[in-house]
Write a protein that holds these residues in place. Structure first.
Motif, PDB file in Angstrom:
ATOM      1  N   GLU A 201      -8.954  -8.255  -0.114  1.00 35.02           N
ATOM      2  CA  GLU A 201      -8.384  -7.698   1.121  1.00 35.02           C
ATOM      3  C   GLU A 201      -9.469  -7.124   2.018  1.00 35.02           C
ATOM      4  O   GLU A 201      -9.493  -7.368   3.232  1.00 35.02           O
ATOM      5  CB  GLU A 201      -7.358  -6.613   0.759  1.00 35.02           C
ATOM      6  CG  GLU A 201      -6.673  -5.963   1.954  1.00 35.02           C
ATOM      7  CD  GLU A 201      -5.803  -6.922   2.737  1.00 35.02           C
ATOM      8  OE1 GLU A 201      -5.619  -6.676   3.950  1.00 35.02           O
ATOM      9  OE2 GLU A 201      -5.312  -7.919   2.161  1.00 35.02           O
TER      10      GLU A 201
ATOM     11  N   THR B 175      -8.176  -5.641  -4.085  1.00 34.53           N
ATOM     12  CA  THR B 175      -8.649  -4.848  -2.934  1.00 34.53           C
ATOM     13  C   THR B 175      -9.934  -5.437  -2.366  1.00 34.53           C
ATOM     14  O   THR B 175     -10.203  -5.324  -1.171  1.00 34.53           O
ATOM     15  CB  THR B 175      -8.909  -3.386  -3.345  1.00 34.53           C
ATOM     16  OG1 THR B 175      -9.889  -3.353  -4.415  1.00 34.53           O
ATOM     17  CG2 THR B 175      -7.637  -2.702  -3.818  1.00 34.53           C
TER      18      THR B 175
ATOM     19  N   ILE C 136     -10.287  -0.695  -0.430  1.00 35.24           N
ATOM     20  CA  ILE C 136      -9.841  -1.562   0.669  1.00 35.24           C
ATOM     21  C   ILE C 136     -10.764  -1.423   1.883  1.00 35.24           C
ATOM     22  O   ILE C 136     -10.984  -2.380   2.624  1.00 35.24           O
ATOM     23  CB  ILE C 136      -8.378  -1.228   1.054  1.00 35.24           C
ATOM     24  CG1 ILE C 136      -7.439  -1.657  -0.085  1.00 35.24           C
ATOM     25  CG2 ILE C 136      -7.979  -1.908   2.356  1.00 35.24           C
ATOM     26  CD1 ILE C 136      -5.986  -1.273   0.138  1.00 35.24           C
TER      27      ILE C 136
ATOM     28  N   ILE D  55       0.847  -1.201   0.000  1.00 35.80           N
ATOM     29  CA  ILE D  55       0.000   0.000   0.000  1.00 35.80           C
ATOM     30  C   ILE D  55       0.881   1.249   0.000  1.00 35.80           C
ATOM     31  O   ILE D  55       0.636   2.202  -0.750  1.00 35.80           O
ATOM     32  CB  ILE D  55      -0.947  -0.007   1.219  1.00 35.80           C
ATOM     33  CG1 ILE D  55      -1.924  -1.185   1.118  1.00 35.80           C
ATOM     34  CG2 ILE D  55      -1.703   1.319   1.329  1.00 35.80           C
ATOM     35  CD1 ILE D  55      -2.826  -1.340   2.325  1.00 35.80           C
TER      36      ILE D  55
ATOM     37  N   PHE E 292      -8.122   3.509  -4.535  1.00 38.35           N
ATOM     38  CA  PHE E 292      -7.469   2.288  -4.039  1.00 38.35           C
ATOM     39  C   PHE E 292      -7.723   2.131  -2.532  1.00 38.35           C
ATOM     40  O   PHE E 292      -8.120   1.057  -2.067  1.00 38.35           O
ATOM     41  CB  PHE E 292      -5.976   2.396  -4.346  1.00 38.35           C
ATOM     42  CG  PHE E 292      -5.122   1.309  -3.757  1.00 38.35           C
ATOM     43  CD1 PHE E 292      -5.274  -0.007  -4.151  1.00 38.35           C
ATOM     44  CD2 PHE E 292      -4.142   1.620  -2.816  1.00 38.35           C
ATOM     45  CE1 PHE E 292      -4.473  -1.010  -3.623  1.00 38.35           C
ATOM     46  CE2 PHE E 292      -3.336   0.628  -2.283  1.00 38.35           C
ATOM     47  CZ  PHE E 292      -3.502  -0.691  -2.685  1.00 38.35           C
TER      48      PHE E 292
END
Length: 339
Positions: free
Chosen positions: A293, A290, A206, A176, A202
């Protein structure tokens, strides 16, 4: 078939042909033109009768079917993303199939399609080939069940590629940092430049498990106190996405007065993302990772039951959510077991 003689009427000629108790008329400047028209007309009528009786097949190439399917079905798909993908298949049809595009759909065999599949697998991945086979199979089913010009679907008679193992890619904190540095962005910074919005998207992905397309389509009016309302998603249904404290802080950083939260086209966003990750050597990182995650974090940190998680992420099939998108580490599983 005997051709009748044309009759002169003033400065022109006319001719009449009879076929199965019906008469057809034509007027031309010369007798020869009348005779040519009559010969072609009788041949056309005779051929049509043989087609209707099942004696011969109508002329219909794979290219013709591609055009017909796109005009009648493909361009009217409800989902914008589906329409765009189908349009791409329509435009690239000739380059993908070559000489096979000109072949009659009645003469295309499972062997033809198997050879095409094997060649295509050398160019793109299994998932892409599976998706394309599904699309072209739908064309043949359309010809079979809607146009009634095919008796069977040759695509159903070939072996499909095995679906590759689902990705289980997690995103490490160090990655990241690398992504944010490549995009010249720091956490808490108000996005101004195009690369800032890519970095912001981004981080927001997440926190929310939203897809890239959903984030790019998100409008200011979709944001409410504590959640985002997505009126239309990939599966066509609306969805409510709760916002974490971190996601709320990210939204506070958006200062512009435009309609969409990220004022950027999907293509521009994608190209900047691809260029940035390649410059730092993270070629194997996909933006869609993402989602993996975020979902894994939601389970680990918030202990969400799977039915609630499915509502947030928009998964209709629980097994895909659990087996594909929930990617716990060994430590996560041990902690959950002892927790």
């Amino acid at each position: 078939m005997k051709i009748p003689k044309p009759r002169k009427r003033g400065e022109t000629y006319n001719i009449t042909v009879s076929y199965e108790s019906k008469r057809y008329y034509c007027t031309r400047d010369t007798a020869k033109e009348c005779e040519q028209w009559a010969a072609l007309k009788l041949l056309e009528l005779h051929t049509q009768t043989r087609i209707e009786n099942g004696e011969i097949k109508p002329k219909f190439s794979f290219r013709d079917l591609n055009n017909k399917y796109y005009e009648s079905v493909g361009q009217w798909k409800e989902s914008k993303s589906s329409r765009a993908w189908i349009k791409g298949q329509y435009r690239n049809f000739e380059s993908k199939f070559g000489a096979l595009a000109q072949k009659s759909i009645y003469d295309i065999t499972p062997k033809d399609l198997t050879n095409w599949r094997n060649k295509r697998l050398q160019e793109v991945g299994e998932n892409t080939v599976l998706k394309e086979i599904s699309h072209y199979s739908a064309m043949f089913t359309y010809a079979q069940k809607e146009l009634f010009i095919l008796n069977e679907n040759a695509w159903m008679l070939i072996t499909k590629p095995k679906k590759p193992k689902a990705r289980s890619r997690r995103i490490h904190a160090s990655e990241i940092e690398l992504i944010l540095k490549a995009l010249n962005y720091e956490i808490g910074q108000v996005p101004v430049l195009s690369q800032h919005y890519v970095a912001w998207g981004f981080l927001f992905a997440i926190e929310t498990a939203m897809r890239r397309g959903e984030i790019l389509l998100m409008e200011m009016k979709d944001i409410f106190d504590g959640y985002v309302h997505l009126p239309k998603t990939k599966n066509g249904d609306p969805r409510i996405v709760p916002l974490s404290d971190e996601a709320k802080e990210l939204l506070k950083l958006i200062k512009h007065k435009g309609r969409r939260v990220i004022p950027q086209s999907e293509n521009a966003f994608r190209l900047m993302w691809e260029r940035s990750k390649i410059t730092i050597g993270l070629n194997n990182l996909h933006f869609h990772d993402t989602r993996h995650e975020a979902i894994t974090r939601m389970v680990r940190v918030r202990k969400l039951p799977v039915e609630v998680l499915a509502k947030i992420t928009g998964h209709k099939k629980i097994d895909i959510l659990v087996n594909t998108y929930y990617n716990p580490s060994a430590d996560d599983l041990v902690a959950a077991f002892n927790g």
